[in-house]
Design a protein around this motif. Structure first.
Motif, short mmCIF file in Angstrom:
data_model
loop_
_atom_site.label_atom_id
_atom_site.label_comp_id
_atom_site.label_asym_id
_atom_site.label_seq_id
_atom_site.Cartn_x
_atom_site.Cartn_y
_atom_site.Cartn_z
N VAL A 1 -17.82 75.97 45.03
CA VAL A 1 -16.38 76.19 45.09
C VAL A 1 -15.73 75.89 43.74
CG1 VAL A 1 -14.22 75.33 46.10
CG2 VAL A 1 -16.18 75.84 47.58
N ILE A 2 -16.14 74.78 43.14
CA ILE A 2 -15.58 74.43 41.82
C ILE A 2 -15.97 75.47 40.78
CG2 ILE A 2 -15.64 72.71 39.97
CD1 ILE A 2 -16.00 70.57 42.11
N ALA A 3 -17.22 75.93 40.84
CA ALA A 3 -17.66 76.96 39.89
C ALA A 3 -16.85 78.24 40.06
CB ALA A 3 -19.15 77.25 40.09
N THR A 4 -16.57 78.61 41.32
CA THR A 4 -15.76 79.81 41.57
C THR A 4 -14.37 79.66 40.98
OG1 THR A 4 -16.98 80.15 43.63
CG2 THR A 4 -14.92 81.37 43.37
N ALA A 5 -13.77 78.49 41.19
CA ALA A 5 -12.45 78.24 40.60
C ALA A 5 -12.50 78.30 39.08
CB ALA A 5 -11.93 76.88 41.07
N GLY A 6 -13.55 77.74 38.51
CA GLY A 6 -13.70 77.76 37.06
C GLY A 6 -13.85 79.17 36.51
N LEU A 7 -14.58 80.02 37.24
CA LEU A 7 -14.76 81.40 36.81
C LEU A 7 -13.44 82.16 36.85
CD1 LEU A 7 -18.10 82.29 38.67
CD2 LEU A 7 -17.81 81.88 36.22
N LEU A 8 -12.68 81.96 37.93
CA LEU A 8 -11.40 82.66 38.06
C LEU A 8 -10.37 82.15 37.07
CD1 LEU A 8 -11.19 82.89 41.95
CD2 LEU A 8 -11.60 84.77 40.36
N LEU A 9 -10.47 80.87 36.73
CA LEU A 9 -9.57 80.31 35.71
C LEU A 9 -10.05 80.62 34.30
CD1 LEU A 9 -8.94 76.79 37.31
CD2 LEU A 9 -7.26 78.65 37.10
N ASP A 10 -11.26 81.15 34.20
CA ASP A 10 -11.91 81.38 32.91
C ASP A 10 -11.97 80.09 32.09
OD1 ASP A 10 -13.29 83.05 31.26
OD2 ASP A 10 -11.54 83.82 30.19
N SER A 11 -12.35 79.02 32.82
CA SER A 11 -12.37 77.68 32.22
C SER A 11 -13.79 77.17 32.08
CB SER A 11 -11.55 76.71 33.10
OG SER A 11 -11.73 75.37 32.67
N PRO A 12 -14.35 77.15 30.87
CA PRO A 12 -15.71 76.63 30.68
C PRO A 12 -15.85 75.18 31.14
CG PRO A 12 -14.98 77.83 28.73
CD PRO A 12 -13.79 77.68 29.62
N ALA A 13 -14.82 74.37 30.92
CA ALA A 13 -14.90 72.96 31.30
C ALA A 13 -15.06 72.80 32.80
CB ALA A 13 -13.64 72.23 30.83
N THR A 14 -14.35 73.60 33.58
CA THR A 14 -14.46 73.52 35.04
C THR A 14 -15.82 73.99 35.51
OG1 THR A 14 -12.08 73.97 35.20
CG2 THR A 14 -13.38 74.19 37.21
N VAL A 15 -16.34 75.04 34.90
CA VAL A 15 -17.67 75.54 35.26
C VAL A 15 -18.73 74.48 34.97
CG1 VAL A 15 -19.41 77.30 34.81
CG2 VAL A 15 -17.00 77.94 34.93
N VAL A 16 -18.61 73.82 33.81
CA VAL A 16 -19.55 72.74 33.47
C VAL A 16 -19.44 71.60 34.48
CG1 VAL A 16 -20.10 70.97 31.76
CG2 VAL A 16 -19.62 73.30 31.01
N GLY A 17 -18.23 71.29 34.89
CA GLY A 17 -18.05 70.23 35.89
C GLY A 17 -18.76 70.54 37.19
N SER A 18 -18.77 71.81 37.58
CA SER A 18 -19.48 72.18 38.81
C SER A 18 -20.98 71.96 38.69
CB SER A 18 -19.19 73.65 39.15
OG SER A 18 -19.84 74.52 38.22
N MET A 19 -21.51 72.12 37.49
CA MET A 19 -22.94 71.93 37.28
C MET A 19 -23.35 70.46 37.40
SD MET A 19 -23.25 74.31 33.90
CE MET A 19 -22.41 75.90 33.79
N VAL A 20 -22.45 69.57 36.99
CA VAL A 20 -22.77 68.14 36.97
C VAL A 20 -23.06 67.62 38.37
CG1 VAL A 20 -21.86 65.85 36.42
CG2 VAL A 20 -21.45 67.77 34.86
N ILE A 21 -22.36 68.16 39.37
CA ILE A 21 -22.52 67.62 40.74
C ILE A 21 -23.50 68.43 41.57
CG2 ILE A 21 -20.19 66.68 40.71
CD1 ILE A 21 -19.30 69.01 42.44
N ALA A 22 -24.06 69.49 41.02
CA ALA A 22 -24.98 70.33 41.79
C ALA A 22 -26.33 69.62 41.96
CB ALA A 22 -25.18 71.67 41.09
N PRO A 23 -26.80 69.43 43.21
CA PRO A 23 -28.03 68.67 43.46
C PRO A 23 -29.26 69.56 43.56
CG PRO A 23 -26.92 69.07 45.52
CD PRO A 23 -26.13 69.80 44.47
N LEU A 24 -29.51 70.39 42.56
CA LEU A 24 -30.55 71.41 42.69
C LEU A 24 -31.89 71.03 42.08
CD1 LEU A 24 -28.39 74.57 41.89
CD2 LEU A 24 -28.97 73.61 44.12
#
Length: 430
Positions: free
Chosen positions: A128-151
């Motif tokens: 969800v955070i990554a989707t918001a980051g993509l729509l905002l065109d915000s690299p910082a938000t997209v990076v934030g989504s990666m930090v919490i991903a438990p993959l």
């Protein structure tokens, strides 16, 4: 270094102590009174790289999987014998100073892939955070989504399960990876659909104009290098016992944003968006598993029992071959995108040069202000469909129509029928 504690079964004490003394290992022996099956407990420190070798030696004298064994990390050991032991294993080529034992590696993998509810929640939130980051065109938000991903756990578990012949761990890793990818795409699609239905995102938004989206729609072969590097880094972070948090971000880089982009494509019913990013997701997850599997086998991890090694080797070769074939097939798309990008760049330069030549031939005062090339096609190769040429001219009478000349020149470059539009802009002089 590691501190190992083992309960010694009845009748095995002398054999165990003789083995430790032959290895030059200091130990402490205490009585065991809580169980009739075990008569004593032996505790000894060993270098991290020596744990597996020592345990194998002890298995030969009767310490098997049913024997209670605890391995913990030790901060400091003050002992002349331990220093000599560390030097001994450091000099032996068969033992890497950094690698942890097979038992520790398996435990780490199980811990990282164990909690399904937490895994589900964190994966959905990161998507969800990554989707918001993509729509905002915000690299910082997209990076934030990666930090919490438990993959990282599931991505590594399948490979570890293969090389140590733990089928349950392998199946769990595969299941969790499939679940994670499905959840990421599904959560992104649902969230984007909600935003679209409630007009929280402008109705006329062009997703391909967003740089964070565009770079994942048409990935090239460099994406393969990123995924392979993530797999190598991920497994090395586990085998050396170092923190896997930062490496987990690297694995999430290869999976979460492309999965979120695929969800956007589904929500906005854009086949090109969904197709390209989905291919990237699958290429990345397969490449991560392939790289991790090869590194584990190269580092020498094998099943506990020697008679299961051939079975594990066969499984490893089959799965590695399947992954390699799948990656090669999907990489054809990446190669096509890379080639298509090269063709697009060279075509644009040829069109630009041709337009400039035509303008100079008509009137030296004319100048090329802007060139807009629009290409069509869901998947590569795309074709040039429309070219908009903006021409600047000095004060005075407008230049003679150039559309036919430019149309002929551009179609000669592309080799296809192209719609050419010429716009004129008065260029002011000072």
């Amino acid at each position: 270094m590691r501190l190992v504690q083992i309960t010694i079964p009845s009748g095995k004490q002398q054999a165990v102590l003789d083995t430790l003394e032959e290895e030059g290992i200091d130990y402490v022996l205490t009585d065991e009174t809580s169980s009739r099956e075990a008569t004593s407990v032996v505790t000894f420190p060993v270098p991290k790289s020596a744990v597996e070798h020592v345990l194998e030696q002890l298995r030969e004298v009767g310490i098997d999987e049913s024997t209670y064994t605890v391995i913990v990390s030790a901060e400091t050991v003050i002992s002349r014998h331990f220093d000599e032991l560390s030097e001994k294993y450091a000099e032996e080529e068969d033992h890497s100073e950094e690698l942890i034992s097979r038992e520790e590696l398996t435990t780490k993998a199980e811990e990282l892939a164990r909690s399904t509810p937490t895994y589900v929640i964190m994966t959905v939130v990161s998507a969800v955070i990554a989707t918001a980051g993509l729509l905002l065109d915000s690299p910082a938000t997209v990076v934030g989504s990666m930090v919490i991903a438990p993959l990282i756990g599931p991505a590594m578990s399948a490979s570890i399960g293969t090389v140590v012949d733990d089928q349950e761990l392998f199946r769990q890793g595969v299941r969790m990876q499939a679940l994670g990818i499905g959840l990421s795409i599904g959560a992104s699609a649902l969230f984007a659909s909600f935003l679209r239905a409630t007009n929280l995102v402008p109705p006329g938004i062009d997703l391909l104009e967003l740089s964070e989206v565009a770079e994942r729609v048409a990935p090239n072969v460099l994406a393969l290098a990123v995924a392979l590097g993530a797999g190598v880094a991920g497994i090395l972070s586990l085998t050396t016992g170092v923190s896997s948090a930062l490496v987990g971000v690297m694995i999430a880089v290869a999976l979460i944003p492309p999965a979120a982009t695929a969800g956007l494509g589904i929500a906005y019913m854009d086949p090109s968006l969904a197709f390209g990013s989905t291919i990237l997701v699958f290429v990345n997850v397969l490449s991560i598993n392939f790289a991790a599997l090869l590194v584990l086998w190269y580092e020498g991890y094998r099943p506990k029992s020697w008679f299961r090694e051939e079975q594990a080797r066969s499984a490893m070769l089959k799965r590695a071959a399947m992954l390699a074939v799948a990656i090669a097939v999907l990489s054809m798309f990446l190669g096509g995108v890379t080639y298509d990008g090269y063709v697009a760049a060279t075509t644009e330069q040829e069109i630009r040069d041709g337009v400039a030549d035509e303008l100079a031939a008509v009137d030296d005062s004319l100048s090329l202000v802007e060139l807009d090339i629009r290409r069509t096609g869901t998947i590569p190769p795309q074709t040039t469909e429309r070219v908009v040429v903006t021409v600047g001219y000095p004060p005075g009478d407008p230049p003679d129509p150039l559309a036919e000349r430019l149309d002929a020149r551009i179609e000669a470059v592309t080799g296809t029928d192209v719609t050419v539009e010429v716009r004129y802009v008065l260029r002011e002089t000072t």
